[in-house]
Design a protein around this motif. Structure first.
Motif, PDB file in Angstrom:
ATOM      1  N   ALA A 150      70.267 107.886  97.753  1.00  0.00           N
ATOM      2  CA  ALA A 150      70.664 107.396  99.073  1.00  0.00           C
ATOM      3  C   ALA A 150      69.551 106.551  99.667  1.00  0.00           C
ATOM      4  O   ALA A 150      68.404 106.591  99.241  1.00  0.00           O
ATOM      5  N   ARG A 151      69.927 105.775 100.678  1.00  0.00           N
ATOM      6  CA  ARG A 151      68.967 104.902 101.355  1.00  0.00           C
ATOM      7  C   ARG A 151      68.279 105.691 102.473  1.00  0.00           C
ATOM      8  O   ARG A 151      68.935 106.341 103.291  1.00  0.00           O
ATOM      9  N   THR A 152      66.951 105.616 102.499  1.00  0.00           N
ATOM     10  CA  THR A 152      66.186 106.408 103.464  1.00  0.00           C
ATOM     11  C   THR A 152      64.792 105.807 103.636  1.00  0.00           C
ATOM     12  O   THR A 152      64.498 104.725 103.104  1.00  0.00           O
ATOM     13  N   ASP A 153      63.941 106.469 104.384  1.00  0.00           N
ATOM     14  CA  ASP A 153      62.536 106.083 104.552  1.00  0.00           C
ATOM     15  C   ASP A 153      61.667 107.099 103.810  1.00  0.00           C
ATOM     16  O   ASP A 153      61.843 108.307 103.984  1.00  0.00           O
ATOM     17  N   ILE A 154      60.728 106.606 103.018  1.00  0.00           N
ATOM     18  CA  ILE A 154      59.814 107.482 102.297  1.00  0.00           C
ATOM     19  C   ILE A 154      58.397 107.216 102.799  1.00  0.00           C
ATOM     20  O   ILE A 154      57.939 106.064 102.814  1.00  0.00           O
ATOM     21  N   VAL A 155      57.727 108.283 103.202  1.00  0.00           N
ATOM     22  CA  VAL A 155      56.356 108.177 103.672  1.00  0.00           C
ATOM     23  C   VAL A 155      55.501 109.163 102.889  1.00  0.00           C
ATOM     24  O   VAL A 155      55.799 110.350 102.842  1.00  0.00           O
ATOM     25  N   CYS A 156      54.443 108.661 102.275  1.00  0.00           N
ATOM     26  CA  CYS A 156      53.519 109.505 101.509  1.00  0.00           C
ATOM     27  C   CYS A 156      52.301 109.804 102.373  1.00  0.00           C
ATOM     28  O   CYS A 156      51.711 108.882 102.954  1.00  0.00           O
ATOM     29  N   THR A 157      51.946 111.069 102.487  1.00  0.00           N
ATOM     30  CA  THR A 157      50.832 111.469 103.335  1.00  0.00           C
ATOM     31  C   THR A 157      49.902 112.412 102.591  1.00  0.00           C
ATOM     32  O   THR A 157      50.285 113.056 101.616  1.00  0.00           O
ATOM     33  N   VAL A 158      48.668 112.461 103.066  1.00  0.00           N
ATOM     34  CA  VAL A 158      47.674 113.440 102.617  1.00  0.00           C
ATOM     35  C   VAL A 158      47.344 114.320 103.815  1.00  0.00           C
ATOM     36  O   VAL A 158      46.966 113.817 104.881  1.00  0.00           O
ATOM     37  N   GLU A 159      47.492 115.613 103.639  1.00  0.00           N
ATOM     38  CA  GLU A 159      47.233 116.551 104.724  1.00  0.00           C
ATOM     39  C   GLU A 159      45.777 117.020 104.663  1.00  0.00           C
ATOM     40  O   GLU A 159      45.211 117.212 103.584  1.00  0.00           O
ATOM     41  N   ALA A 160      45.167 117.197 105.830  1.00  0.00           N
ATOM     42  CA  ALA A 160      43.776 117.644 105.898  1.00  0.00           C
ATOM     43  C   ALA A 160      43.525 118.293 107.249  1.00  0.00           C
ATOM     44  O   ALA A 160      44.343 118.185 108.180  1.00  0.00           O
ATOM     45  N   THR A 161      42.420 118.963 107.356  1.00  0.00           N
ATOM     46  CA  THR A 161      41.974 119.524 108.635  1.00  0.00           C
ATOM     47  C   THR A 161      40.603 118.947 108.954  1.00  0.00           C
ATOM     48  O   THR A 161      39.859 118.537 108.051  1.00  0.00           O
ATOM     49  N   GLY A 162      40.279 118.908 110.225  1.00  0.00           N
ATOM     50  CA  GLY A 162      38.994 118.351 110.638  1.00  0.00           C
ATOM     51  C   GLY A 162      38.580 118.864 111.994  1.00  0.00           C
ATOM     52  O   GLY A 162      39.281 119.657 112.633  1.00  0.00           O
ATOM     53  N   THR A 163      37.437 118.375 112.448  1.00  0.00           N
ATOM     54  CA  THR A 163      36.861 118.802 113.725  1.00  0.00           C
ATOM     55  C   THR A 163      36.620 117.586 114.596  1.00  0.00           C
ATOM     56  O   THR A 163      36.085 116.565 114.128  1.00  0.00           O
ATOM     57  N   VAL A 164      37.010 117.679 115.852  1.00  0.00           N
ATOM     58  CA  VAL A 164      36.788 116.593 116.814  1.00  0.00           C
ATOM     59  C   VAL A 164      35.289 116.516 117.121  1.00  0.00           C
ATOM     60  O   VAL A 164      34.644 117.535 117.402  1.00  0.00           O
ATOM     61  N   THR A 165      34.733 115.314 117.056  1.00  0.00           N
ATOM     62  CA  THR A 165      33.316 115.099 117.357  1.00  0.00           C
ATOM     63  C   THR A 165      33.173 113.872 118.254  1.00  0.00           C
ATOM     64  O   THR A 165      34.048 113.002 118.271  1.00  0.00           O
ATOM     65  N   PRO A 166      32.072 113.775 118.997  1.00  0.00           N
ATOM     66  CA  PRO A 166      31.802 112.527 119.722  1.00  0.00           C
ATOM     67  C   PRO A 166      31.522 111.400 118.740  1.00  0.00           C
ATOM     68  O   PRO A 166      31.212 111.626 117.568  1.00  0.00           O
ATOM     69  N   ARG A 167      31.611 110.183 119.214  1.00  0.00           N
ATOM     70  CA  ARG A 167      31.301 109.039 118.365  1.00  0.00           C
ATOM     71  C   ARG A 167      29.828 109.031 117.987  1.00  0.00           C
ATOM     72  O   ARG A 167      28.960 109.393 118.787  1.00  0.00           O
ATOM     73  N   ASN A 168      29.549 108.617 116.757  1.00  0.00           N
ATOM     74  CA  ASN A 168      28.191 108.397 116.258  1.00  0.00           C
ATOM     75  C   ASN A 168      27.347 109.655 116.144  1.00  0.00           C
ATOM     76  O   ASN A 168      26.152 109.575 115.836  1.00  0.00           O
ATOM     77  N   SER A 169      27.919 110.823 116.403  1.00  0.00           N
ATOM     78  CA  SER A 169      27.142 112.052 116.286  1.00  0.00           C
ATOM     79  C   SER A 169      28.090 113.217 116.104  1.00  0.00           C
ATOM     80  O   SER A 169      29.091 113.328 116.823  1.00  0.00           O
ATOM     81  N   ALA A 170      27.754 114.101 115.169  1.00  0.00           N
ATOM     82  CA  ALA A 170      28.637 115.230 114.897  1.00  0.00           C
ATOM     83  C   ALA A 170      28.655 116.237 116.030  1.00  0.00           C
ATOM     84  O   ALA A 170      29.668 116.881 116.282  1.00  0.00           O
ATOM     85  N   SER A 171      27.540 116.378 116.751  1.00  0.00           N
ATOM     86  CA  SER A 171      27.467 117.388 117.816  1.00  0.00           C
ATOM     87  C   SER A 171      26.930 116.836 119.117  1.00  0.00           C
ATOM     88  O   SER A 171      26.499 117.597 119.989  1.00  0.00           O
ATOM     89  N   GLY A 172      26.943 115.528 119.293  1.00  0.00           N
ATOM     90  CA  GLY A 172      26.415 114.940 120.508  1.00  0.00           C
ATOM     91  C   GLY A 172      24.996 114.427 120.311  1.00  0.00           C
ATOM     92  O   GLY A 172      24.333 114.721 119.314  1.00  0.00           O
ATOM     93  N   ILE A 173      24.515 113.654 121.273  1.00  0.00           N
ATOM     94  CA  ILE A 173      23.180 113.054 121.204  1.00  0.00           C
ATOM     95  C   ILE A 173      22.213 113.918 122.007  1.00  0.00           C
ATOM     96  O   ILE A 173      22.384 114.075 123.222  1.00  0.00           O
TER      97      ILE A 173
END
Length: 412
Positions: free
Chosen positions: A37-60
């Motif tokens: 059948a006709r449909t939309d196919i999307v291939c993804t990679v699942e992962a987990t991560g941690t929100v960090t500030p820009r340019n530094s993993a734990s802040g400046i």
């Protein structure tokens, strides 16, 4: 006798009907089928991560580079700061005194230079006079030697005094720098996310700056440091779209892959690579340290003909293969279809984008595949009376314009 004849006729009709039904089943019902059948196919990679500030993993970290009592803190948790803004002040009294003493010593050495320059000028004039007198025999050679020694000594004293001035200038620069270090300023625009000391505490600096505050650079744009297994890292490319969720909110956020780092980490014999995802955070809803569940879109094929990936795992039995010439069986990816006579027909296909259940396909010879049914296996006793559409273990074809490659929906 009449009733016996009628009963026999009915039995003959039922037998004939069952024979035709069984013949029909023998042609196509031997196989389990799946539609294309006709449909939309999307291939993804699942992962987990941690929100960090820009340019530094734990802040400046913003630290103190001199020792002293912290007399004033101008910011606190969650305070917004700008580049160059004063955030704290260390007692400057000792450093002001040191700076003033260094300046005074510099002035003294400059005066010494002036005195040595005058002494050198006098010694050079004396030497010139003695040289003329000796040349005319009006003065002994010893006087000329003494004048020469006095001139050379004056030159050495002047060089020493000039070096002393340079040393004092360096001392003044160091004392001024230490005095300036008493005023701690923010190195970036951002927000204070941590405070290490309180007013009145004494900070002691050694080889490293003592942290006073931690500043996250402008949280309106954040990074997510995700860990991707080595089996999937080859599919990740910079710029790929990403959707993710955070446990704190029942909504999805969007971002894109910014960087793929090559610093591998091995834990329990599993090798992972860090992938940096950049996302807008205009409402500053996402905080540093939050856990994110990501779905990285590695491929997309919209409005395409697709089939369940199980169709590529089907292998006909030897007795079915014996019914067709080997040259009629194409090499490479193929789908199998049931012919009008109940046999099998292979069709060579090109595989496109695939997700966890379905694969986009096109026939290599250009024939239309949409609407046909591909063989995915042989019927068994358990599945003979079960419609594949009602099979709870059979993956359902994604709906058009519904498969967006998004992260898993938040838990209720």
């Amino acid at each position: 006798m009449k009733f016996m004849r009628t009963g026999a006729l009915v039995c003959l009709m039922l037998a004939a009907g069952c024979s035709k039904l069984e013949e029909k089943r023998e042609k196509g019902a031997r196989y389990r089928l799946a539609p294309l059948a006709r449909t939309d196919i999307v291939c993804t990679v699942e992962a987990t991560g941690t929100v960090t500030p820009r340019n530094s993993a734990s802040g400046i970290p913003v630290g103190a580079q001199v020792n002293g009592k912290l007399v004033k803190l101008f910011v606190d948790y969650n305070s917004e700061v700008t580049n160059g803004q004063v955030v704290a002040l260390i007692d400057p009294q000792v450093y002001e005194a040191t700076y003033k003493a260094s300046v005074a010593k510099l002035e003294m050495n400059k005066a010494s230079v002036a005195r040595c320059e005058a002494e050198l000028a006098y010694a050079e004039k004396t030497y010139a006079r003695k040289e003329k007198l000796v040349a005319h025999g009006m003065s002994p050679q010893a006087d000329l030697d003494a004048a020469l020694e006095a001139r050379d000594t004056a030159r050495a004293n002047l060089a020493s005094a000039q070096a002393g001035v340079k040393q004092c200038e360096a001392d003044v620069s160091q004392a001024k720098a230490n005095l300036d270090y008493c005023t701690i300023v923010s190195p970036v625009d951002g927000i204070v996310i941590d405070r290490k000391v309180d007013e009145g505490e004494t900070v002691v600096s050694s080889y490293n700056a003592v942290p006073v505050l931690t500043i996250a650079e402008d949280l309106r744009t954040i990074w997510i440091e995700a860990t991707v297994p080595e089996a999937d890292i080859g599919q990740i490319k910079v710029g790929q779209p990403v959707t993710f969720t955070a446990d704190a909110y029942r909504r999805r956020f969007k971002g894109k892959v910014r960087q793929i780092r090559r610093a591998a980490t091995t834990e329990n014999n599993v090798v992972t690579f860090p992938v940096i995802v950049e996302a807008a955070n205009p409402d500053e809803m996402l905080f540093p340290g939050m856990t994110a569940t990501l779905s990285i879109e590695t491929g997309r094929d919209e409005d395409t003909v697709a089939v369940t990936s199980a169709a590529f795992r089907f292998r006909p039995k030897d007795e079915d293969l014996a019914k067709m010439p080997p040259e009629d069986i194409p090499a490479g990816p193929k789908l199998w279809f049931v012919t009008e006579s109940g046999g099998l027909e292979p069709v060579a296909v090109t595989q496109g984008v695939a997700d966890t259940s379905f694969t986009a396909v096109t026939a290599k010879d250009g024939q239309k595949l949409e609407g046909r049914e591909a063989v995915i296996g042989y019927q068994t006793v358990a599945s003979a009376n079960l419609n594949e559409a009602d099979n709870p273990f059979m993956p359902k074809m994604p709906k058009r314009n519904k498969n967006k490659g998004t992260a898993p929906a938040p838990k209720n």
